[in-house]
Design a protein around this motif. Structure first.
Motif, PDB file in Angstrom:
ATOM      1  N   LEU A   4       0.689  -1.348   0.112  1.00 48.44           N
ATOM      2  CA  LEU A   4       0.007   0.045  -0.136  1.00 48.44           C
ATOM      3  C   LEU A   4       0.848   1.222   0.039  1.00 48.44           C
ATOM      4  CD1 LEU A   4      -2.861  -0.805   2.450  1.00 48.44           C
ATOM      5  CD2 LEU A   4      -2.847  -0.948   0.116  1.00 48.44           C
ATOM      6  N   VAL A   5       0.818   2.194  -0.984  1.00 48.29           N
ATOM      7  CA  VAL A   5       1.307   3.729  -0.781  1.00 48.29           C
ATOM      8  C   VAL A   5       0.567   4.298  -0.238  1.00 48.29           C
ATOM      9  CG1 VAL A   5       2.094   5.422  -2.546  1.00 48.29           C
ATOM     10  CG2 VAL A   5       2.047   2.881  -3.324  1.00 48.29           C
ATOM     11  N   GLY A   6       1.197   4.951   0.907  1.00 51.42           N
ATOM     12  CA  GLY A   6       0.703   5.921   1.848  1.00 51.42           C
ATOM     13  C   GLY A   6       0.021   7.082   1.103  1.00 51.42           C
ATOM     14  N   ALA A  66      12.096   2.678  -3.554  1.00 50.91           N
ATOM     15  CA  ALA A  66      13.155   2.746  -2.738  1.00 50.91           C
ATOM     16  C   ALA A  66      12.843   2.505  -1.333  1.00 50.91           C
ATOM     17  CB  ALA A  66      13.678   4.054  -2.750  1.00 50.91           C
ATOM     18  N   LEU A  67      11.573   3.235  -0.766  1.00 46.57           N
ATOM     19  CA  LEU A  67      11.177   3.140   0.423  1.00 46.57           C
ATOM     20  C   LEU A  67      10.425   1.469   0.782  1.00 46.57           C
ATOM     21  CD1 LEU A  67       8.791   6.107   0.636  1.00 46.57           C
ATOM     22  CD2 LEU A  67      10.918   5.807   1.794  1.00 46.57           C
ATOM     23  N   ALA A  68       9.908   0.752  -0.322  1.00 47.28           N
ATOM     24  CA  ALA A  68       9.598  -0.680  -0.171  1.00 47.28           C
ATOM     25  C   ALA A  68      10.973  -1.764  -0.322  1.00 47.28           C
ATOM     26  CB  ALA A  68       8.635  -1.144  -0.948  1.00 47.28           C
ATOM     27  N   SER A  69      12.064  -1.114  -0.487  1.00 52.48           N
ATOM     28  CA  SER A  69      13.324  -1.946  -0.762  1.00 52.48           C
ATOM     29  C   SER A  69      13.614  -2.944   0.398  1.00 52.48           C
ATOM     30  CB  SER A  69      14.410  -1.190  -0.905  1.00 52.48           C
ATOM     31  OG  SER A  69      14.869  -0.331  -0.133  1.00 52.48           O
ATOM     32  N   GLU A  71      11.254  -4.504   2.431  1.00 46.77           N
ATOM     33  CA  GLU A  71      10.197  -5.365   2.338  1.00 46.77           C
ATOM     34  C   GLU A  71      10.544  -6.672   1.586  1.00 46.77           C
ATOM     35  OE1 GLU A  71       8.024  -3.013   4.585  1.00 46.77           O
ATOM     36  OE2 GLU A  71       7.556  -5.352   4.241  1.00 46.77           O
ATOM     37  N   THR A  72      10.331  -7.726   2.028  1.00 49.43           N
ATOM     38  CA  THR A  72      10.533  -9.228   1.531  1.00 49.43           C
ATOM     39  C   THR A  72       9.553  -9.194   0.235  1.00 49.43           C
ATOM     40  OG1 THR A  72       9.010 -10.400   2.958  1.00 49.43           O
ATOM     41  CG2 THR A  72      11.370  -9.978   3.580  1.00 49.43           C
TER      42      THR A  72
END
Length: 332
Positions: A4-6, A66-69, A71-72
């Motif tokens: 989910l993108v805030g 980049a922010l989700a990098s 996360e698995t």
């Protein structure tokens, strides 16, 4: 993996794709988002209505990746947090409390027309500016409403089925084997009658192709040129449909008309985005409230605000209203 993108990472706009063919609406929307986005790698999530309009949340693909990098999961699919919070409304405004910050929404005729995010609870002035920008400045009262907690749903509210539909479908489960058996029998009956028709159709197609191959070269070139012309015309029409904003000369002429009879001097003319205008000017003795009212009455501007700076410099900010029948403009 779905991420989910805030709402704080997203910009918001609306797109009217009702005149585009259903199969081309996604591509049409993507072109509109790329045109409106202030970054080159725009990605988006859409909440569609049955009539072909969409509420769009869009973001920078590189920034979100980049922010989700951390996360698995190798394959990630990004969707907007806002499309999984709250429920559609027919009319009115609401203030939702999200995991981070607050989101205001304005609804009209079942369409989400405007959305704005604040990191903290908005002030009364910010709420009034939102109502004015959403075209609901005439709503009763300008007090900030009590925020409502927005729990996350498993599916987007634009695609969720009604409970009544689910109940009707569940009642058919006991009849499903019999229905499938009847459909299979009907299919076998139809296949026997259709085989002859299919064979004749294939024969006609083969004959038509053979006749086309026998055409002389000049006629083939004429047909090819006509097909290329039709394709180019369709592409031009799609590009023209995206021309949603007014030229600068029209905006300057309307500005001069609105400021007629006043002593003013423009110090800066700026369009941060194609659908917004910021004008810095010296206008001694001008009444900001009267300026806002006169600009709001213009068919070219909405969401007008004024700010008084140093040395009596006045800043006017407004959203440019596209000509009738054009793509909707961006709302932050």
């Amino acid at each position: 993996m779905v991420c989910l993108v805030g709402r704080e990472l997203c910009l918001f706009t609306t797109v009217d794709a009702s005149k585009a063919p259903v199969k081309q609406r996604k591509e049409f929307t993507a072109m509109a988002v790329r045109r409106a986005a202030p970054f080159a790698d725009a990605d988006f999530d859409a909440a569609w209505t049955p009539d072909g309009t969409a509420a769009i949340w869009y973001w920078s693909r590189a920034k979100v990746a980049a922010l989700a990098s951390t996360e698995t999961g190798k394959r990630k699919r990004f969707v907007a947090e806002a499309s999984h919070v709250g429920l559609p409304r027919e009319e009115g405004t609401e203030l939702l409390q999200l995991a981070e910050g607050f989101e205001a929404r304005a609804w009209k005729a079942g369409h989400l027309q405007a959305s704005r995010w604040w990191p903290e609870l908005p002030t009364a002035g910010q709420w009034r500016d939102f109502l004015r920008g959403a075209g609901q400045a005439g709503a009763a009262g300008h007090a900030v409403p009590e925020p409502v907690a927005g729990p996350l749903a498993a599916t987007s509210w634009s695609r969720a089925s009604s409970s009544a539909e689910k109940l009707q479908l569940s009642g058919l489960d006991q009849y499903l084997p019999k229905v499938m058996l009847a459909l299979a029998a009907l299919f076998l009956l139809l296949v026997g009658g259709q085989i002859g028709g299919i064979a004749r159709a294939q024969l006609d197609i083969w004959r038509a192709q053979s006749a086309a191959n026998d055409l002389d070269a000049p006629l083939k070139r004429i047909l090819d040129a006509r097909e290329a012309s039709d394709e180019a015309s369709a592409e031009v029409n799609q590009l023209l449909a995206l021309q949603g904003f007014r030229p600068s000369i029209s905006l300057m002429a309307e500005f001069t008309r609105l400021m007629a009879g006043k002593d003013w001097q423009v110090t800066k003319w700026n369009q941060p985005t194609p659908d917004t205008l910021e004008v810095n000017l010296l206008a001694p003795g001008s009444n900001p409230e009267e300026l806002v009212s006169s600009w709001e009455a213009s068919p070219m501007f909405k969401g007008v605000t004024t700010e008084l700076g140093r040395d009596n410099e006045l800043t006017i900010k407004a959203t440019i209203v596209p000509p009738p029948g054009r793509v909707g403009s961006e709302t932050p």
